[in-house]
Design a protein around this motif. Structure first.
Motif, PDB file in Angstrom:
ATOM      1  N   SER A   1       9.010  19.359  -1.815  1.00 42.96           N
ATOM      2  CA  SER A   1       9.385  18.007  -1.391  1.00 42.96           C
ATOM      3  C   SER A   1       8.160  17.201  -1.006  1.00 42.96           C
ATOM      4  O   SER A   1       7.138  17.754  -0.591  1.00 42.96           O
ATOM      5  CB  SER A   1      10.330  18.082  -0.184  1.00 42.96           C
ATOM      6  N   LEU A   2       8.289  15.905  -1.134  1.00 40.50           N
ATOM      7  CA  LEU A   2       7.292  14.957  -0.659  1.00 40.50           C
ATOM      8  C   LEU A   2       8.010  13.727  -0.127  1.00 40.50           C
ATOM      9  O   LEU A   2       9.094  13.381  -0.591  1.00 40.50           O
ATOM     10  CB  LEU A   2       6.347  14.525  -1.786  1.00 40.50           C
ATOM     11  N   ARG A   3       7.367  13.060   0.827  1.00 37.79           N
ATOM     12  CA  ARG A   3       7.882  11.790   1.328  1.00 37.79           C
ATOM     13  C   ARG A   3       6.826  10.735   1.113  1.00 37.79           C
ATOM     14  O   ARG A   3       5.756  10.786   1.733  1.00 37.79           O
ATOM     15  CB  ARG A   3       8.230  11.889   2.811  1.00 37.79           C
TER      16      ARG A   3
ATOM     17  N   GLU B   1       5.955  -7.726  -8.899  1.00 36.14           N
ATOM     18  CA  GLU B   1       4.663  -8.060  -8.305  1.00 36.14           C
ATOM     19  C   GLU B   1       4.418  -7.205  -7.070  1.00 36.14           C
ATOM     20  O   GLU B   1       5.330  -6.574  -6.538  1.00 36.14           O
ATOM     21  CB  GLU B   1       4.620  -9.542  -7.917  1.00 36.14           C
ATOM     22  N   GLY B   2       3.180  -7.209  -6.645  1.00 40.67           N
ATOM     23  CA  GLY B   2       2.832  -6.664  -5.338  1.00 40.67           C
ATOM     24  C   GLY B   2       2.309  -5.239  -5.299  1.00 40.67           C
ATOM     25  O   GLY B   2       1.759  -4.836  -4.290  1.00 40.67           O
ATOM     26  N   TRP B   3       2.491  -4.475  -6.360  1.00 41.70           N
ATOM     27  CA  TRP B   3       2.145  -3.057  -6.236  1.00 41.70           C
ATOM     28  C   TRP B   3       0.668  -2.872  -5.926  1.00 41.70           C
ATOM     29  O   TRP B   3      -0.185  -3.663  -6.291  1.00 41.70           O
ATOM     30  CB  TRP B   3       2.541  -2.269  -7.487  1.00 41.70           C
ATOM     31  N   GLY B   4       0.395  -1.762  -5.190  1.00 41.28           N
ATOM     32  CA  GLY B   4      -0.979  -1.449  -4.814  1.00 41.28           C
ATOM     33  C   GLY B   4      -1.603  -0.474  -5.793  1.00 41.28           C
ATOM     34  O   GLY B   4      -1.354  -0.538  -6.991  1.00 41.28           O
ATOM     35  N   GLN B   5      -2.384   0.448  -5.246  1.00 37.81           N
ATOM     36  CA  GLN B   5      -3.067   1.433  -6.089  1.00 37.81           C
ATOM     37  C   GLN B   5      -2.129   2.543  -6.546  1.00 37.81           C
ATOM     38  O   GLN B   5      -2.443   3.289  -7.459  1.00 37.81           O
ATOM     39  CB  GLN B   5      -4.227   2.059  -5.313  1.00 37.81           C
ATOM     40  N   GLY B   6      -0.983   2.643  -5.886  1.00 36.33           N
ATOM     41  CA  GLY B   6      -0.071   3.733  -6.195  1.00 36.33           C
ATOM     42  C   GLY B   6      -0.492   5.003  -5.477  1.00 36.33           C
ATOM     43  O   GLY B   6      -1.558   5.078  -4.860  1.00 36.33           O
ATOM     44  N   THR B   7       0.376   6.007  -5.544  1.00 36.65           N
ATOM     45  CA  THR B   7       0.062   7.302  -4.962  1.00 36.65           C
ATOM     46  C   THR B   7       0.422   8.377  -5.982  1.00 36.65           C
ATOM     47  O   THR B   7       1.514   8.359  -6.557  1.00 36.65           O
ATOM     48  CB  THR B   7       0.786   7.491  -3.612  1.00 36.65           C
ATOM     49  N   GLN B   8      -0.503   9.293  -6.210  1.00 35.65           N
ATOM     50  CA  GLN B   8      -0.332  10.295  -7.265  1.00 35.65           C
ATOM     51  C   GLN B   8       0.495  11.462  -6.758  1.00 35.65           C
ATOM     52  O   GLN B   8       0.221  12.017  -5.687  1.00 35.65           O
ATOM     53  CB  GLN B   8      -1.698  10.794  -7.742  1.00 35.65           C
TER      54      GLN B   8
ATOM     55  N   ALA C   1       0.853  -1.180   0.000  1.00 38.35           N
ATOM     56  CA  ALA C   1       0.000   0.000   0.000  1.00 38.35           C
ATOM     57  C   ALA C   1       0.891   1.232   0.000  1.00 38.35           C
ATOM     58  O   ALA C   1       1.734   1.390   0.883  1.00 38.35           O
ATOM     59  CB  ALA C   1      -0.912   0.005   1.226  1.00 38.35           C
ATOM     60  N   GLU C   2       0.702   2.067  -1.013  1.00 35.31           N
ATOM     61  CA  GLU C   2       1.498   3.285  -1.146  1.00 35.31           C
ATOM     62  C   GLU C   2       0.706   4.493  -0.647  1.00 35.31           C
ATOM     63  O   GLU C   2      -0.530   4.525  -0.772  1.00 35.31           O
ATOM     64  CB  GLU C   2       1.891   3.523  -2.601  1.00 35.31           C
ATOM     65  N   SER C   3       1.406   5.486  -0.107  1.00 37.34           N
ATOM     66  CA  SER C   3       0.758   6.702   0.361  1.00 37.34           C
ATOM     67  C   SER C   3       1.758   7.851   0.352  1.00 37.34           C
ATOM     68  O   SER C   3       2.959   7.636   0.156  1.00 37.34           O
ATOM     69  CB  SER C   3       0.197   6.510   1.772  1.00 37.34           C
ATOM     70  N   GLY C   4       1.239   9.061   0.567  1.00 35.39           N
ATOM     71  CA  GLY C   4       2.112  10.211   0.729  1.00 35.39           C
ATOM     72  C   GLY C   4       2.152  11.159  -0.451  1.00 35.39           C
ATOM     73  O   GLY C   4       2.789  12.213  -0.375  1.00 35.39           O
ATOM     74  N   GLY C   5       1.483  10.805  -1.535  1.00 35.29           N
ATOM     75  CA  GLY C   5       1.489  11.692  -2.691  1.00 35.29           C
ATOM     76  C   GLY C   5       0.647  12.928  -2.458  1.00 35.29           C
ATOM     77  O   GLY C   5      -0.009  13.078  -1.426  1.00 35.29           O
TER      78      GLY C   5
END
Length: 128
Positions: free
Chosen positions: A17-19, A116-123, A5-9
């Motif tokens: 900057s972004l983390r 493999e494994g990637w989630g929805q991504g973060t924009q 699960a990706e987040s932070g976009g």
């Protein structure tokens, strides 16, 4: 199989900057990478890490600006992005190699069907 699960976009001005964070659960893994989909490229490696050795690799698109790291439990992978430009706009996602233990530099060059494994991504949107 890993679950990610990706987040932070978000929206950031040029030079900002972004983390990004990538939370990983499920199967054991050694290497993991951040990738992105932009208007210019369908799939591009950004930065990759071997979570056991700490070896990292940053591709030319992020060299000098992006830093990859892991949390203490090694199940969270961060991407610190500084001095962002509009060219960095895209969907960012984490993925692990489908087979084997892959060095970070090789992982960052792998095609999507080898991952493999990637989630929805973060924009990430960089715009003034």
């Amino acid at each position: 199989q890993v679950r990610i699960a990706e987040s932070g976009g978000g929206l950031v001005q040029p030079g900002g900057s972004l983390r990004l964070s990538c939370s990983v659960a499920g199967s054991h893994f050694h290497s993991i990478g951040w990738f992105r989909q932009t208007p210019a490229k369908d799939h591009e490696g950004v930065s990759c890490i071997n979570t056991y050795s700490g070896t990292t690799f940053v591709t030319s698109s992020g060299k000098g600006r992006f830093t990859i790291s892991t949390g203490n439990d090694k199940n969270t992978v961060y991407l610190q992005m500084d001095n962002l430009s509009p060219d960095d706009t895209g969907l960012y996602y984490c993925a692990t190699p489908r087979f084997g233990i892959t060095p970070p530099q090789a992982l960052c060059t792998m095609s999507q069907d080898a991952l493999e494994g990637w989630g929805q991504g973060t924009q990430v949107t960089v715009s003034s």
